[in-house]
Enzyme design. Structure first.
Site, PDB file in Angstrom:
ATOM      1  N   GLY A   1       0.838  -1.319   0.059  1.00 16.81           N
ATOM      2  CA  GLY A   1       0.033  -0.107   0.058  1.00 16.81           C
ATOM      3  C   GLY A   1       0.727   1.377   0.018  1.00 16.81           C
TER       4      GLY A   1
ATOM      5  CB  CYS B   1       5.480  -4.400   0.471  1.00 21.26           C
ATOM      6  SG  CYS B   1       6.364  -2.687  -0.059  1.00 21.26           S
ATOM      7  CE1 TYR B   2       1.385   1.272   5.507  1.00 19.77           C
ATOM      8  CE2 TYR B   2      -0.340  -0.504   5.474  1.00 19.77           C
ATOM      9  CZ  TYR B   2       0.106   0.938   5.809  1.00 19.77           C
ATOM     10  OH  TYR B   2      -0.710   1.387   6.795  1.00 19.77           O
TER      11      TYR B   2
ATOM     12  CG  HIS C   1       5.252  -5.532  -4.395  1.00 16.15           C
ATOM     13  ND1 HIS C   1       4.176  -5.524  -3.828  1.00 16.15           N
ATOM     14  CD2 HIS C   1       6.061  -4.602  -4.038  1.00 16.15           C
ATOM     15  CE1 HIS C   1       3.834  -4.281  -3.272  1.00 16.15           C
ATOM     16  NE2 HIS C   1       5.174  -3.862  -3.293  1.00 16.15           N
TER      17      HIS C   1
ATOM     18  CD  GLU D   1       2.268  -8.805  -4.938  1.00 15.49           C
ATOM     19  OE1 GLU D   1       3.053  -9.301  -4.502  1.00 15.49           O
ATOM     20  OE2 GLU D   1       2.097  -7.718  -4.549  1.00 15.49           O
TER      21      GLU D   1
ATOM     22  CB  SER E   1     -18.035  -4.201 -27.978  1.00 18.06           C
ATOM     23  OG  SER E   1     -17.199  -5.377 -27.604  1.00 18.06           O
TER      24      SER E   1
ATOM     25  CB  VAL F   1     -13.244 -12.080 -26.306  1.00 20.11           C
ATOM     26  CG1 VAL F   1     -13.490 -13.181 -25.194  1.00 20.11           C
ATOM     27  CG2 VAL F   1     -12.297 -12.184 -27.389  1.00 20.11           C
ATOM     28  CG  ASP F   2     -13.109  -8.484 -22.841  1.00 21.63           C
ATOM     29  OD1 ASP F   2     -12.715  -9.452 -23.089  1.00 21.63           O
ATOM     30  OD2 ASP F   2     -12.479  -7.232 -22.818  1.00 21.63           O
TER      31      ASP F   2
ATOM     32  CB  SER G   1     -19.042 -12.232 -26.620  1.00 15.95           C
ATOM     33  OG  SER G   1     -19.108 -11.127 -27.661  1.00 15.95           O
TER      34      SER G   1
ATOM     35  CE  LYS H   1      -9.347  -9.895 -24.396  1.00 22.56           C
ATOM     36  NZ  LYS H   1     -10.585  -8.817 -24.813  1.00 22.56           N
TER      37      LYS H   1
END
Ligand code: XMP
Length: 524
Positions: A59, A86-87, A181, A183, A234, A237-238, A240, A380
């Site tokens: 953070g 971290c934080y 980090h 991640e 649109s 893919v998203d 849909s 995605k």
């Protein structure tokens, strides 16, 4: 909190830009997790959620500042493994009786560390099993403050030149705290650290995309009740996947609206409408609003102005069609996590706006429709996995992403119909080339941008004065970072020749070799 039967992991969010990546790493391990902002995590919350393990995120604040975020003290007496990052590490030390010294940001001077660092082991630790095969491990540091005194019970298990407490743990309580980090991609073996953590916490890895689908369907039903939803399709893919998921959740309470804003690719509108009519029984309104969008965009050349106009008109158009669907109270969108993180800070705090994504920004409060965004936490490739889970055709799932503002952001400068027509043709030739050479699936996204500049050329015996265009092709994992695709010169030469020969209006082709960062994938 969603009702479910899996073991859960709680991520307490202290506002890091990359908290969602922790969730992603955990989903890759088939572990169910929920992110909750620290403000919401009370002792009662902890007891109700009963997580099997807890991760404290990074953070931007400084624990040395009075009133800065903390975890509830009860967390440390629940008997569950805790990992502080971290934080999160500093919170643990501060709350458990150690000390943290302020760095530059909080006025303490000196110890800030941003970027790559190498950690070497001090003694063996279950959390980092599999690490240090080469004697050291690359990690990503991003901190102003640092731990200056360990809390009682903690020992050091790894150090870096600037972080004497890079890896710390109180193994008797299964408390782990790291300065870096794990991640992010720049900690290459970070995923292994999460794998070790969930293993020692006893997770069995039974959380799959199938389970995600069930949970998402339940969440949609809970949110929507018996109300009507309209979903903006649109063609990508998203939206849909979002539509099919919502359809599965609430059936004919869903009406899809496909907005043709005049900024779509060649044949796109027909293909999308056919796809949905052939494969699904979802009510679909095909809204041809090209005149409206292109009219309002006339004369506009500033990228943010264009995005804002398109965003506003999308909402107006949806509202118009929503009014025709009796009882419509919800608007569904295929917003993904990268759209969220680059537009607003996930934790609601201030962060830099890089681009106003039409599907996040500009939603007027008084719009009167509530949002359903079932993909808001996904990246995605996870959306594609969900699409496969839902049975969408493979050819559709594999399509490159296409942004909501469409060709508008591939047409720097003023948008005109003739320029859009040229762009469509050039793009179709380029994509055809990529498919013919079998490269489509290797590339994250490829498109042509038409440049606001005309150049002189010679064709046959005549002089030409036509537009220049740029080809763009990138590889990426999640759209947040990207590399340009290394086409061969033969491919580029052949493609340039085809575009210039087959597309009237273009007489010069360039290839964009910018990575992200410092560039973005789209041109605007
Ligand atoms: P940038 O250009 O920000 O793009 O590097 C990252 C990814 O996001 C897509 N993109 C958008 N998608 N609405 C969308 O739905 C938008 O306003 C938008 N702008 C960019 C872009 O195509 C790429 O895949």
């Amino acid at each position: 909190m969603t009702e479910q039967t899996h073991d859960r992991l709680l991520i307490i969010d202290f506002g890091s830009q990359v908290t969602q990546l922790i969730a992603r790493r955990l989903r890759e391990l088939n572990v169910y997790c929920e992110i909750h902002p620290y403000q919401n995590v009370t002792e009662a919350f902890l007891r109700e959620m009963a997580p099997r393990a807890v991760i404290l995120s990074g953070g931007p604040d400084s624990v040395t500042r009075e009133g800065s975020p903390r975890a509830p003290d009860a967390l440390f007496t629940m008997g569950v493994p805790v990992l502080g990052i971290c934080y999160g590490q500093q919170v643990m030390m501060q709350q458990l009786g150690g000390a943290v010294t302020g760095g530059k940001i909080s006025g303490g001077g000196g110890t800030a560390e941003f970027g790559r660092a190498f950690v070497t082991p001090a003694s063996p630790l279950d959390l980092v099993e599999g690490w240090f095969a080469d004697g050291r491990e690359q990690v990503w540091m991003s901190h102003g403050d640092h731990v200056s005194q360990l809390a009682p019970g903690f020992e050091v298990y790894g150090t870096s030149p600037n972080a004497p407490y890079a890896i710390t743990a109180d193994t008797s309580r299964h408390f782990y705290a790291v300065q870096f980090h794990p991640e992010v991609h720049h900690t290459p073996k970070g995923a292994k650290l999460y794998e070790n953590f969930v293993k020692l916490a006893g997770f069995t890895g039974d959380w799959t995309m199938g389970a995600y689908r069930e949970q998402a369907i339940q969440a949609i039903r809970d949110q929507v009740g018996d109300k009507q939803v309209i979903c903006g399709l649109s063609g990508g893919v998203d939206s849909s996947v979002a539509a099919v998921l919502i359809h599965e959740a609430i059936g004919d309470q869903l009406t899809c609206v496909f907005v043709d804003h005049g900024l779509l690719r060649k044949n796109e509108a027909d293909e999308v409408v056919a796809m949905f009519r052939d494969n699904y029984n979802i009510p679909l309104i095909h809204a041809d609003e090209a005149d409206l969008f292109l009219g309002e965009l006339e004369g506009q050349s500033d990228p943010e102005t264009k995005r804002k106009i398109i965003g506003r008109l999308f909402i107006d158009v949806f509202q118009k069609y929503a009014d025709q669907v009796e009882g419509a109270e919800f608007l569904a969108q295929g917003t993904l996590y990268p759209d969220v993180i680059e537009s607003v800070s996930f934790s609601g705090g201030p962060s830099v706006t890089i681009k106003s994504h039409h599907n996040v920004g500009g939603l007027p409060e008084k719009m009167g429709l509530k949002l359903v965004e079932p993909l808001r936490e996904l990246f995605k490739d996870e959306v594609r996995a969900l699409g496969r889970e839902l049975g969408l055709p493979a050819s559709f799932i594999g399509r490159h992403p296409f942004p909501g503002p469409g060709l508008a952001i591939r047409c720097p400068g003023e948008i005109t119909r003739p320029k859009l027509d040229i762009l469509r043709e050039a793009d179709a030739v380029y994509i055809d080339q990529i498919r013919k050479h079998g490269l489509y699936d290797e590339i994250w996204q490829a498109f042509v941008a038409i440049l606001p500049v005309r150049t002189v050329g010679v064709m046959g015996d005549g002089r030409t004065y036509d537009y220049a265009c740029a080809l763009r092709a990138v590889t990426s994992v999640d759209g947040m970072t990207a590399d340009y695709y290394p086409f061969t010169h033969d491919f580029l030469g052949e493609t340039a020749t085809r575009i210039i020969n087959e597309v009237p209006g273009i007489n010069r082709v360039t290839y964009d070799i910018t990575s992200k960062p410092p560039g973005t994938i789209e041109w605007e």
